[in-house]
Enzyme design. Structure first.
Site, PDB file in Angstrom:
ATOM      1  N   SER A 114      -0.475  -1.629  -7.134  1.00 43.32           N
ATOM      2  CA  SER A 114       0.847  -0.920  -6.605  1.00 43.32           C
ATOM      3  C   SER A 114       1.504  -0.223  -5.187  1.00 43.32           C
ATOM      4  CB  SER A 114       1.326  -0.856  -7.888  1.00 43.32           C
ATOM      5  OG  SER A 114       0.921  -0.074  -8.505  1.00 43.32           O
ATOM      6  N   ASP A 144      -7.418   1.004 -11.654  1.00 44.56           N
ATOM      7  CA  ASP A 144      -6.257   0.956 -11.638  1.00 44.56           C
ATOM      8  C   ASP A 144      -6.816   0.470 -13.164  1.00 44.56           C
ATOM      9  OD1 ASP A 144      -3.604   1.037 -11.955  1.00 44.56           O
ATOM     10  OD2 ASP A 144      -3.075   0.869 -10.047  1.00 44.56           O
ATOM     11  N   CYS A 162      -5.174   6.723  -4.420  1.00 47.03           N
ATOM     12  CA  CYS A 162      -3.720   6.403  -4.068  1.00 47.03           C
ATOM     13  C   CYS A 162      -3.229   7.045  -5.412  1.00 47.03           C
ATOM     14  CB  CYS A 162      -3.488   5.454  -3.102  1.00 47.03           C
ATOM     15  SG  CYS A 162      -3.696   5.277  -1.759  1.00 47.03           S
ATOM     16  N   SER A 183       0.370  15.353  -0.691  1.00 50.39           N
ATOM     17  CA  SER A 183       2.489  14.744  -0.242  1.00 50.39           C
ATOM     18  C   SER A 183       2.542  16.051   0.443  1.00 50.39           C
ATOM     19  CB  SER A 183       2.304  15.129  -2.066  1.00 50.39           C
ATOM     20  OG  SER A 183       4.176  14.801  -1.184  1.00 50.39           O
ATOM     21  N   TYR A 192       3.104  19.082  -9.733  1.00 50.24           N
ATOM     22  CA  TYR A 192       3.285  18.169  -8.646  1.00 50.24           C
ATOM     23  C   TYR A 192       2.631  19.096  -7.037  1.00 50.24           C
ATOM     24  CZ  TYR A 192       3.972  14.382  -6.088  1.00 50.24           C
ATOM     25  OH  TYR A 192       3.034  13.048  -4.995  1.00 50.24           O
ATOM     26  N   LYS A 244      -1.232  18.104  -5.547  1.00 55.49           N
ATOM     27  CA  LYS A 244      -1.104  18.394  -4.105  1.00 55.49           C
ATOM     28  C   LYS A 244      -1.636  18.910  -2.954  1.00 55.49           C
ATOM     29  CE  LYS A 244      -0.531  13.590  -5.048  1.00 55.49           C
ATOM     30  NZ  LYS A 244      -1.527  12.865  -4.834  1.00 55.49           N
TER      31      LYS A 244
END
Length: 256
Positions: A15, A36, A86, A149, A162, A166
């Site tokens: 996705s 995934d 990803c 990110s 988070y 990153k």
């Protein structure tokens, strides 16, 4: 590296950014292995591209699961030329909240998927890339593209876990580049801003609308195809190496 007839692993490929990247690589003549945990979406994607795509259920943070995934790719396609990471999860918790200090379990869960999981796949994919014959003219054996990110450098309130995960992805970029340079394997990272993905869809609509107002141009969430286009360019441009590239519409996130 010319994508045609090359083999790519894409984590989180069922996705969002990962799926768009898989579609970009297939359109350029490559073959993809989707790593995934979403069996339904992952297998449906593979079934839609028989002979050119496979789905492997892989927990990127688990050593044995990742090793089994790599083995499945080698069995199906024989080698690995491209690795695009990803897979990732989010979460919003302040360091001290109404219920007390930040949960260690929640912190480690995000780091294990976003940072440790990225490293886990890289180390295994790179080991396979080193077995490839170098591409004529460029001398390349492989390309690795990681997803960081803008939170890596501009994390908002509640993003400590988070942002740390990153920032770790960003911090790995140059050492990985230096480790793999002599073998003809390039490494880059992308720092996306707000993109229209399942992860972002978990944010309240008022939060998403507000973040869009902080953008310069265009004032909208990114299209995953735009992320995939940058991945494709990184793969195809042999002089891009060791770079961390922002892709965010010129936004600079506010503190909250």
């Amino acid at each position: 590296m010319n994508i045609d007839n090359k083999i790519a692993i894409i984590t989180g490929g069922a996705s969002g950014l990962g799926q768009a990247t898989a579609e970009r690589i297939l359109a350029a003549g490559g073959k993809v292995a989707i790593f995934d945990l979403d069996d339904q979406r992952g297998q449906a994607f593979a079934d839609a591209h028989p002979g050119n795509a496979i789905y492997v259920k892989v927990n990127v943070a688990d050593e044995a699961s990742a090793e089994a995934g790599i083995a499945a790719v080698i069995e199906a396609f024989g080698t690995i030329h491209i690795c695009v990471n990803c897979a990732g999860i989010g979460g919003g918790t302040r360091i001290v909240g109404r219920k007390g200090p930040h949960s260690m379990e929640a912190f480690m869960r995000i780091l294990n998927v976003n940072l440790v999981g990225t490293f886990n796949i890289i180390r295994l994919a790179a080991a396979q890339m080193l077995k490839n014959d170098p591409v004529a003219k460029s001398g390349e054996r492989g390309v690795i593209v990681n997803t960081a990110s803008i939170a890596a450098t501009e994390g908002q309130m509640g993003q400590v876990a988070y942002a740390a995960s990153k920032a770790g992805v960003v911090g790995m970029t140059l050492p990985l580049t230096r480790d793999l340079a002599e073998h003809g394997v390039r490494v880059c990272a992308i720092m996306p801003g707000l993109f229209e993905t399942p992860l972002v869809s978990t944010l309240p609509q008022e939060v998403r609308d507000y973040l869009v107002t902080t953008m310069e141009f265009p004032k909208r969430g990114g299209d995953p195809a735009e992320f995939a286009a940058l991945v494709g360019h990184i793969i195809e441009n042999p002089y891009l190496n060791g770079e961390v590239i922002r892709l965010d519409g010129g936004t600079r996130p506010p503190p909250r």
